[in-house]
Design a protein around this motif. Structure first.
Motif, PDB file in Angstrom:
ATOM      1  N   ILE C  92     -16.082 -32.863 -14.887  1.00 58.59           N
ATOM      2  CA  ILE C  92     -16.408 -34.097 -14.283  1.00 58.59           C
ATOM      3  C   ILE C  92     -15.540 -35.515 -14.878  1.00 58.59           C
ATOM      4  CG2 ILE C  92     -17.911 -35.921 -13.089  1.00 58.59           C
ATOM      5  CD1 ILE C  92     -19.581 -33.341 -12.539  1.00 58.59           C
ATOM      6  N   GLY C  93     -16.057 -35.490 -16.018  1.00 59.21           N
ATOM      7  CA  GLY C  93     -15.309 -36.697 -16.940  1.00 59.21           C
ATOM      8  C   GLY C  93     -13.868 -36.745 -17.012  1.00 59.21           C
ATOM      9  N   ILE C  94     -13.210 -35.464 -17.370  1.00 55.87           N
ATOM     10  CA  ILE C  94     -11.751 -35.609 -17.636  1.00 55.87           C
ATOM     11  C   ILE C  94     -11.117 -35.494 -16.333  1.00 55.87           C
ATOM     12  CG2 ILE C  94     -10.065 -34.040 -18.421  1.00 55.87           C
ATOM     13  CD1 ILE C  94     -11.728 -32.890 -20.532  1.00 55.87           C
ATOM     14  N   SER C  95     -11.764 -34.828 -15.297  1.00 59.98           N
ATOM     15  CA  SER C  95     -11.121 -35.048 -13.996  1.00 59.98           C
ATOM     16  C   SER C  95     -11.011 -36.172 -13.193  1.00 59.98           C
ATOM     17  CB  SER C  95     -11.263 -33.807 -12.933  1.00 59.98           C
ATOM     18  OG  SER C  95     -12.857 -33.630 -13.009  1.00 59.98           O
ATOM     19  N   SER C  96     -12.257 -36.978 -13.558  1.00 59.36           N
ATOM     20  CA  SER C  96     -12.464 -38.418 -12.714  1.00 59.36           C
ATOM     21  C   SER C  96     -11.311 -39.200 -13.271  1.00 59.36           C
ATOM     22  CB  SER C  96     -13.475 -38.888 -12.648  1.00 59.36           C
ATOM     23  OG  SER C  96     -14.696 -38.093 -13.370  1.00 59.36           O
ATOM     24  N   ILE C  98      -8.284 -38.484 -15.044  1.00 61.94           N
ATOM     25  CA  ILE C  98      -6.994 -38.204 -14.592  1.00 61.94           C
ATOM     26  C   ILE C  98      -6.841 -38.549 -13.164  1.00 61.94           C
ATOM     27  CG2 ILE C  98      -5.176 -36.415 -14.538  1.00 61.94           C
ATOM     28  CD1 ILE C  98      -6.678 -34.887 -16.842  1.00 61.94           C
ATOM     29  N   LEU C  99      -7.831 -38.173 -12.210  1.00 59.62           N
ATOM     30  CA  LEU C  99      -7.662 -38.607 -10.662  1.00 59.62           C
ATOM     31  C   LEU C  99      -7.533 -40.119 -10.885  1.00 59.62           C
ATOM     32  CD1 LEU C  99     -10.208 -36.566  -8.755  1.00 59.62           C
ATOM     33  CD2 LEU C  99      -7.897 -36.400  -8.754  1.00 59.62           C
ATOM     34  N   LEU C 100      -8.335 -40.885 -11.412  1.00 56.65           N
ATOM     35  CA  LEU C 100      -8.194 -42.310 -11.715  1.00 56.65           C
ATOM     36  C   LEU C 100      -6.462 -42.680 -11.790  1.00 56.65           C
ATOM     37  CD1 LEU C 100      -9.941 -44.910 -11.152  1.00 56.65           C
ATOM     38  CD2 LEU C 100      -9.866 -45.037 -13.750  1.00 56.65           C
ATOM     39  N   ALA C 101      -5.981 -41.985 -12.807  1.00 58.78           N
ATOM     40  CA  ALA C 101      -4.596 -42.389 -13.018  1.00 58.78           C
ATOM     41  C   ALA C 101      -3.838 -42.105 -11.784  1.00 58.78           C
ATOM     42  CB  ALA C 101      -4.341 -41.776 -14.453  1.00 58.78           C
ATOM     43  N   PHE C 102      -3.928 -41.032 -11.184  1.00 60.38           N
ATOM     44  CA  PHE C 102      -3.428 -40.400 -10.002  1.00 60.38           C
ATOM     45  C   PHE C 102      -3.340 -41.608  -8.762  1.00 60.38           C
ATOM     46  CE2 PHE C 102      -2.717 -38.256  -6.058  1.00 60.38           C
ATOM     47  CZ  PHE C 102      -1.458 -37.645  -6.301  1.00 60.38           C
ATOM     48  N   ILE C 103      -4.652 -41.915  -8.692  1.00 60.80           N
ATOM     49  CA  ILE C 103      -5.242 -42.895  -7.556  1.00 60.80           C
ATOM     50  C   ILE C 103      -4.548 -43.946  -7.813  1.00 60.80           C
ATOM     51  CG2 ILE C 103      -6.968 -44.107  -6.676  1.00 60.80           C
ATOM     52  CD1 ILE C 103      -8.614 -41.811  -6.974  1.00 60.80           C
ATOM     53  N   ILE C 104      -4.233 -44.646  -8.973  1.00 53.62           N
ATOM     54  CA  ILE C 104      -3.740 -46.114  -9.530  1.00 53.62           C
ATOM     55  C   ILE C 104      -2.288 -45.907  -9.255  1.00 53.62           C
ATOM     56  CG2 ILE C 104      -3.476 -47.933 -11.042  1.00 53.62           C
ATOM     57  CD1 ILE C 104      -6.268 -47.317 -12.033  1.00 53.62           C
ATOM     58  N   GLY C 105      -1.778 -44.642  -9.744  1.00 53.38           N
ATOM     59  CA  GLY C 105      -0.232 -44.582 -10.041  1.00 53.38           C
ATOM     60  C   GLY C 105       0.360 -44.269  -8.756  1.00 53.38           C
ATOM     61  N   VAL C 106      -0.464 -43.524  -7.804  1.00 51.77           N
ATOM     62  CA  VAL C 106       0.166 -42.888  -6.598  1.00 51.77           C
ATOM     63  C   VAL C 106      -0.427 -43.194  -5.491  1.00 51.77           C
ATOM     64  CG1 VAL C 106       1.009 -40.834  -5.465  1.00 51.77           C
ATOM     65  CG2 VAL C 106       1.332 -40.771  -7.882  1.00 51.77           C
ATOM     66  N   CYS C 107      -1.643 -43.076  -5.295  1.00 45.85           N
ATOM     67  CA  CYS C 107      -2.381 -43.240  -3.909  1.00 45.85           C
ATOM     68  C   CYS C 107      -2.194 -44.691  -3.641  1.00 45.85           C
ATOM     69  CB  CYS C 107      -3.866 -42.825  -4.001  1.00 45.85           C
ATOM     70  SG  CYS C 107      -3.986 -41.113  -4.400  1.00 45.85           S
ATOM     71  N   ILE C 108      -2.425 -45.594  -4.618  1.00 50.91           N
ATOM     72  CA  ILE C 108      -2.412 -47.002  -4.030  1.00 50.91           C
ATOM     73  C   ILE C 108      -1.141 -47.414  -3.719  1.00 50.91           C
ATOM     74  CG2 ILE C 108      -2.876 -49.417  -4.722  1.00 50.91           C
ATOM     75  CD1 ILE C 108      -5.360 -48.520  -6.337  1.00 50.91           C
ATOM     76  N   PRO C 109      -0.110 -47.140  -4.440  1.00 53.05           N
ATOM     77  CA  PRO C 109       1.278 -47.595  -3.744  1.00 53.05           C
ATOM     78  C   PRO C 109       1.689 -46.760  -2.475  1.00 53.05           C
ATOM     79  CG  PRO C 109       1.526 -47.014  -6.175  1.00 53.05           C
ATOM     80  CD  PRO C 109       0.147 -46.678  -5.801  1.00 53.05           C
ATOM     81  N   VAL C 110       1.380 -45.369  -2.607  1.00 52.19           N
ATOM     82  CA  VAL C 110       1.569 -44.862  -1.060  1.00 52.19           C
ATOM     83  C   VAL C 110       0.820 -45.511   0.181  1.00 52.19           C
ATOM     84  CG1 VAL C 110       1.256 -42.663   0.176  1.00 52.19           C
ATOM     85  CG2 VAL C 110       2.320 -42.476  -2.097  1.00 52.19           C
ATOM     86  N   ALA C 111      -0.535 -45.936  -0.285  1.00 58.63           N
ATOM     87  CA  ALA C 111      -1.324 -46.716   0.969  1.00 58.63           C
ATOM     88  C   ALA C 111      -0.794 -48.097   1.101  1.00 58.63           C
ATOM     89  CB  ALA C 111      -2.752 -46.887   0.184  1.00 58.63           C
ATOM     90  N   LEU C 112      -0.051 -48.622   0.176  1.00 59.04           N
ATOM     91  CA  LEU C 112       0.507 -49.859   0.438  1.00 59.04           C
ATOM     92  C   LEU C 112       1.664 -49.813   1.298  1.00 59.04           C
ATOM     93  CD1 LEU C 112      -0.399 -51.831  -2.787  1.00 59.04           C
ATOM     94  CD2 LEU C 112      -1.291 -52.102  -0.573  1.00 59.04           C
TER      95      LEU C 112
END
Lengths: 238, 411, 255
Positions: C92-96, C98-112
């Motif tokens: 859970i620690g590692i995946s959250s 790395i997921l955080l990195a993906f969310i900031i790096g990809v999800c947020i720009p895509v959402a915007l």
């Protein structure tokens, strides 16, 4: 004296290598037991078995009368200091202590070593920046922090400066006087000589002997542990 | 183009005779049916039909009459006959709800049938649940305007929404057709103008014509029809500013062109079709200023096509731009925008410095082996496409756009 | 479990590698969206990139972290906490992180820049892809004993799933072109988490083309929600099964 740990017929192999061959021994409260033996004699494996890090092939270990296999609650009563402490790089000392408190759901009741090693002033330092010696101090402080019934110290003085080693030694003796069991592995015989009540000598995965230090010295007629060992090991009859 | 509209327009300005009468039809009165009203009316009279439901079993309109529905009167044939048949010229039919014509395989029963007439206007009617909606045979100078035609959606037995056979100079404007077999069907209908119509969710084709030369189709929308749009065996048509959208499925095309010659296809939008344009045996077609957006295949141009020009189109978000089944000859691409173009423009003239090859290797692989569609956008497919574009070996060397645009055409 | 996860997250979020990964993803997303006005084209480009980078970084980073924290794991095992809690906590620690990195790096720009059904699909499948490759990393880390072997195996798995697998499938399709292979193809897809993520995105971007396929099974698979549900479920299987195996091994592993 009350038995706190009982090891019964412990066997463990790594691949083809038999590391522990049917080891049985008991440890009682209120004493310091030094586990001695040459390299690869099975000292660390024995300790790790007690701690549940190594899972024995056969045999049993009882802690306060209950088998430890597949349980972990008994570790509440154990403080462990590893040979080399290694913690996540970016974790701070303070965080590490906080985390262990969280996990054990216990408070830091014994802060003697924290104070002796002046670790409290370094709480904000991250693990990556610490020297090997400081890491050992951290590990030692952690082991004693929760006032456990049993202390297991793996090569505790390796890497510690003489003053710190001395503080640790005093701490060990103090805990013993409170009725704790302290298991120590060590290469440094003079150190074992100073603190031990009993000597457990392992050789090629078997107990060569398990005697009180006093008996050992008496039997061999020597005043120093190192000489007594040399003598007893050179006699083939043992 | 413009002359055609003016011509049709002028023909409808008919001076009304000064002695014209108005006959009122209303339920429960002396004149309770249109049939009776037509019998007593004379050429040039106006019949006003009041609100109500009238049973109309093939009411024949054989005089030059203006028939106006007031409050949307309903003409119902109760699945027994046709609803209305117009056999006289100079008729205007406006404002009715016409429903429930008979369904049959022997005759083409229709909601409104026009037979051998000229100068008729059918406007603002709602046709519901008829076998054929509006059926024109052998007519000239007819206006079919703003009608709403809904079929029965019966897959086994359904006629066409607006059906023209052997007609000339017909105007279809602003009609909505749905749930019929073919939305708009032409056979031997020449010099017609079809504009602002909306044809969707028909069982077969949104628009279907054969042997209908010199027609102009503009500003129509053909959406989500069972088999898209299919046009065949016709010369000199113009398809301008139409929208072909969401025609999905195997062998379903935004537009299928078969043996179409000298056509202009300009300013159309092809959006989310499985195939935007499919061309077979079609020569001298110019395809310009069109937008191909998010189609599976923007175009399939078969090797049987010749001398076709594709210029100034936008190709965006299509899975594949162009495919073919063999060797294309005399097919010209120029000045198009391709979103997959990866070339550069060093002299900054807005045109890429190296040609774009719209036929990708993977598109050709799928042509041979459709099951490999599952590998689309995988690393391996991207890789072989890139290699093939750099060093073409299998894809046809001749098919290329020598002047690909760097930016999409603004419309 | 969550306690351990918490401290691992606190550790990883300060690591430079994770920061670099976040910035890399962010740079890629922003460059793509800034340089091209066409949003769909941007999503296509991002898809191509994340299908390669996300699995690679996820599996290599998680494996490396796992091995670097080996002594820490030992120390945790000496504490009164179950091995299950330790491994899951680490996961859970590692995946959250790395997921955080993906969310900031990809999800947020895509959402915007490209908030759409395709955009959401991209986010979801990217997240699932991250999770399944971290899960695979845990498996490689528990079955190997030393770091070099573990990372080697992780790299091999990545290379296999991202390149070799599809190459073999293409070869297989070419050799057996005359046979109906629809069922086989769907099964083959389920055997590769990267393909599953790709299919999810295809179902948004290329549904027009996919609907052109004649076979009834494909029609059903692509046309109804079945394809989406199937891909999502199989992605979850790819996350859970390697993790469960890792757990089983870890419970009996000597440290």
């Amino acid at each position: 004296m009350e038995k706190i740990i009982a090891v019964d017929g412990l066997k463990k192999s790594f691949g083809r290598l038999e590391v522990l061959k049917n080891v049985s021994c008991d440890f009682a409260r209120g004493g310091v037991v030094s586990i001695l033996g040459p390299n690869a004699s099975g000292k660390t494996t024995l300790i790790k078995s007690i701690l549940g890090m190594v899972i024995p092939d056969s045999g049993n270990i009882l802690f306060k009368g209950n088998s430890i296999l597949n349980t972990f609650d008994y570790k509440k009563h154990i403080g462990y200091m590893p040979q080399i402490g290694h913690y996540p790089d970016n974790m701070k000392i303070g965080q590490l202590f906080k985390m262990v408190m969280d996990i054990r759901e216990q408070d830091a009741v014994d802060t003697d070593l924290l104070k002796a090693y002046q670790l409290e002033s370094m709480y904000q330092k991250t693990m990556r920046t610490l020297s090997g010696g400081t890491l050992q101090k951290v590990s030692a402080a952690l082991a004693f922090m929760f006032d456990p019934d049993v202390l297991i110290l793996d090569e505790p003085s390796a890497g510690l400066d003489p003053l710190a080693a001395e503080a640790l030694k005093e701490k060990i003796l103090e805990e013993k006087s409170k009725g704790k069991l302290v298991l120590v592995t060590s290469h440094i015989l003079s150190e074992a000589d100073e603190i031990s009540d009993q000597i457990l000598y392992l050789f090629e995965g078997q107990i060569k002997f398990y005697k009180t230090l006093a008996d050992l010295k008496q039997e061999t007629g020597e005043q120093k542990l190192s000489r007594a060992l040399t003598k007893i090991l050179s006699t083939p009859s043992c | 183009m413009r002359s055609l509209i003016v011509k049709i327009g002028l023909l409808f300005i008919m001076p009304l005779p000064a002695w014209a009468n108005t006959i009122i039809v209303a339920p429960g009165t002396n004149v309770a049916t249109i049939k009776l009203a037509v019998t007593i009316a004379r050429n040039g009279d106006t019949i006003r039909v009041k609100k109500g439901t009238y049973i109309s079993l093939n009411t024949l309109i054989d005089k030059e009459l203006t028939i106006l529905g007031e409050g949307r009167p309903v003409l119902d044939a109760r699945f027994q006959e046709e609803v209305l048949t117009i056999t006289s010229g100079h008729v205007k039919l406006d404002g009715f709800v016409i429903k429930n014509s008979k369904t049959g395989s022997m005759r083409d029963f229709a909601g409104i049938r026009l037979s051998n007439v000229e100068f008729v206007t059918i406007s603002n009617n709602t046709l519901i649940n008829n076998f054929f909606g509006i059926y024109l045979s052998n007519c000239k100078h007819i206006r079919v305007v703003n009608n709403h035609v809904t079929g029965s959606n019966n897959i086994e037995n359904s006629g066409n929404g607006i059906h023209l056979w052997k007609c000339k100079e017909i105007l279809l404007n602003g009609n909505y057709v749905t749930r019929h077999r073919d939305g708009i069907y032409f056979e031997f209908a020449k010099k017609c103008l079809i504009e602002n119509n909306f044809s969707e969710k028909n069982i077969r084709y949104g628009l279907h014509f054969m042997f209908s030369d010199d027609d102009t189709y503009r500003h129509n929308t053909f959406k989500n029809n069972g088999s898209g749009v299919s046009v065949m065996y016709t010369r000199r048509i113009a398809m301008l500013d139409n929208t072909f959208i969401e025609n999905w499925g195997s062998s379903i095309y935004g537009v299928l062109l078969k043996e179409i010659t000298d056509a202009r296809i300009e300013g159309n939008h092809f959006i989310r079709n499985t195939t935007g344009i499919y061309m077979e045996n079609s020569d001298r077609i110019t395809v310009t200023h069109n937008d191909f957006i998010s189609n599976g295949w923007a175009m399939r141009v078969l090797a049987s096509c010749n001398k076709d020009h594709f210029t100034q189109n936008n190709y965006k978000g299509n899975s594949f731009d162009v495919t073919t089944n063999g060797t294309l000859k005399e097919i010209y691409f120029n000045d198009n925008y391709w979103d997959k173009y990866e070339g550069y423009d060093l002299n900054r003239d807005g045109t890429g410095d190296i040609p774009y090859r719209p036929i990708s290797l993977y598109a050709q692989i799928i042509e041979q082996n459709p099951q490999s569609v599952m590998l689309m956008r995988s690393f391996i497919v991207n890789l072989i496409d890139k290699v093939e574009r750099a060093i073409p070996s299998i894809t046809p060397e001749s098919v290329k756009d020598n002047k690909p645009k760097m930016k999409p055409w603004k419309r | 479990m969550l306690k351990i996860a918490k401290y691992i997250i606190l550790d990883i979020v300060r690591s430079k590698v994770l920061l670099a990964y976040t910035l890399l993803l962010l740079a890629i997303s922003l460059t793509i969206f800034m340089s091209d006005a066409d949003v769909t084209k941007g999503l296509v480009s991002i898809t191509t990139v994340i299908l390669i980078i996300v699995p690679l970084v996820s599996i290599v980073y998680a494996t490396t972290y796992y091995f670097n924290a080996a002594e820490f794991t030992e120390m945790l095992v000496s504490q009164p906490i179950s091995r299950r809690a330790i491994l899951l906590g680490k996961f859970i620690g590692i995946s959250s992180s790395i997921l955080l990195a993906f969310i900031i790096g990809v999800c947020i720009p895509v959402a915007l820049f490209a908030f759409s059904l395709t955009g959401i699909t991209l986010m979801v499948s990217g997240c699932l892809l991250t999770l399944s490759f971290i899960s695979l990393a845990f498996l490689t880390s528990t079955i190997t004993r030393d770091k070099a072997k573990g990372i080697g195996l992780a790299l091999m798995l990545w290379f296999y799933f991202s390149i070799i697998f599809d190459g073999l499938v293409l070869l297989f399709l070419t050799l057996f072109a005359d046979y109906p292979l629809e069922k086989v193809m769907i099964v083959l897809t389920a055997l590769n988490p990267i393909d599953l993520a790709r299919i999810l995105i295809l179902l948004q971007l290329d549904i027009s083309a996919l609907m052109g396929y004649t076979g009834a099974l494909y029609q059903q698979f692509f046309g109804s929600g079945i394809g989406i549900v199937f891909s999502l479920l199989m992605q979850l299987v790819w996350t859970l099964v390697p993790l469960l195996f890792a757990l089983k091994i870890f419970k009996k592993k000597d440290l």
